[in-house]
Design an enzyme around this catalytic site. Sequence first.
Site, PDB file in Angstrom:
ATOM      1  N   ASN A 108       0.854  -1.191   0.000  1.00  0.00           N
ATOM      2  CA  ASN A 108       0.000   0.000   0.000  1.00  0.00           C
ATOM      3  C   ASN A 108       0.890   1.241   0.000  1.00  0.00           C
ATOM      4  O   ASN A 108       2.025   1.205   0.478  1.00  0.00           O
ATOM      5  CB  ASN A 108      -0.871   0.006   1.262  1.00  0.00           C
ATOM      6  CG  ASN A 108      -1.794   1.212   1.325  1.00  0.00           C
ATOM      7  OD1 ASN A 108      -2.423   1.590   0.335  1.00  0.00           O
ATOM      8  ND2 ASN A 108      -1.874   1.840   2.490  1.00  0.00           N
ATOM      9  N   HIS A 110       0.903   5.245   1.310  1.00  0.00           N
ATOM     10  CA  HIS A 110       0.203   6.131   2.240  1.00  0.00           C
ATOM     11  C   HIS A 110       0.920   7.481   2.265  1.00  0.00           C
ATOM     12  O   HIS A 110       2.147   7.524   2.336  1.00  0.00           O
ATOM     13  CB  HIS A 110       0.189   5.501   3.634  1.00  0.00           C
ATOM     14  CG  HIS A 110      -0.559   6.328   4.635  1.00  0.00           C
ATOM     15  ND1 HIS A 110      -1.940   6.354   4.678  1.00  0.00           N
ATOM     16  CD2 HIS A 110      -0.122   7.181   5.589  1.00  0.00           C
ATOM     17  CE1 HIS A 110      -2.317   7.199   5.634  1.00  0.00           C
ATOM     18  NE2 HIS A 110      -1.239   7.707   6.208  1.00  0.00           N
TER      19      HIS A 110
HETATM   20  C1  GAR Z   1      -2.766   8.831  -2.714  1.00  0.00           C
HETATM   21  O1  GAR Z   1      -2.229  10.051  -2.259  1.00  0.00           O
HETATM   22  C2  GAR Z   1      -2.540   7.750  -1.682  1.00  0.00           C
HETATM   23  O2  GAR Z   1      -1.328   7.883  -0.993  1.00  0.00           O
HETATM   24  C3  GAR Z   1      -3.708   7.954  -0.766  1.00  0.00           C
HETATM   25  O3  GAR Z   1      -4.790   8.234  -1.629  1.00  0.00           O
HETATM   26  C4  GAR Z   1      -4.294   8.928  -2.762  1.00  0.00           C
HETATM   27  C5  GAR Z   1      -4.859   8.303  -4.017  1.00  0.00           C
HETATM   28  O4  GAR Z   1      -4.572   9.097  -5.141  1.00  0.00           O
HETATM   29  N1  GAR Z   1      -3.962   6.799   0.036  1.00  0.00           N
HETATM   30  C6  GAR Z   1      -4.394   6.844   1.303  1.00  0.00           C
HETATM   31  O5  GAR Z   1      -4.654   7.874   1.885  1.00  0.00           O
HETATM   32  C7  GAR Z   1      -4.542   5.484   1.982  1.00  0.00           C
HETATM   33  N2  GAR Z   1      -4.802   5.637   3.388  1.00  0.00           N
HETATM   34  P1  GAR Z   1      -4.726   8.504  -6.592  1.00  0.00           P
HETATM   35  O6  GAR Z   1      -6.113   7.863  -6.697  1.00  0.00           O
HETATM   36  O7  GAR Z   1      -4.632   9.682  -7.507  1.00  0.00           O
HETATM   37  O8  GAR Z   1      -3.638   7.493  -6.845  1.00  0.00           O
END
Ligand code: GAR
Length: 203
Positions: A108, A110
């Site tokens: 994952n 984060h």
């Molecule tokens: C990303 O910034 C990722 O790190 C975060 O969601 C975003 C998705 O962006 N994930 C979390 O917060 C998980 N807890 P994307 O859909 O443009 O890849």
Amino acid sequence: PYRIAVFASGQGSNFQALLDASRAGGLGGAEIVLLVSDKPQAPVVERARTAGVDAFVFQPKAYARREDYEAEIAAELEERQVDLVVLAGYMRLLTAVLVDRYAGRMINIHPSLLPAFPGKDAIGQAREYGVKVTGVTVHLVDGGMDTGAVVAQTAVPLLPGDRIESLEERIHQAEKELYPQVVTWFAEGRIAVEGRKVTVKSV
Ligand code: GAR
């Protein structure tokens, strides 16, 4: 080739970065064989369609339990002989149905330096707290919320006068660089896991 599935719920900028790297031959030979999304209307689903990547899209509300849709996802993964599951903005906790089956083979990303600021809105949490450095973490997935062993991290500074948008932009840029790098390490067979200690072997 090394086969990966990407799970995503939102924009899909990480999905796109991985796809672009893969199609440019830059993901250690890894290929995205499936997108899994719990949000039929999410932009990431449209991106997969445009790119001709198979998508398994489901409505969590249509199932009584998380285990029920995860069993269907597991069948899709197995059918395609997926080597690595890559969570990229997949905003749901996973059960043992997937976590146990893909232990050590599920990662994952984060948007903070874990263990700081787990859970939702990590970028906002970091800003609110007033830290001077935050960043991005790639970790193995276990049953907890952002608790698995750390694979790699990138630090991102908060700058004077930063707005939430400029900080987000810097974080997303760091993600675009880090995630393809980590997936490449997995595809090259260079990741070794010993409990919470994850190392990258040199080639
Ligand atoms: C990303 O910034 C990722 O790190 C975060 O969601 C975003 C998705 O962006 N994930 C979390 O917060 C998980 N807890 P994307 O859909 O443009 O890849």
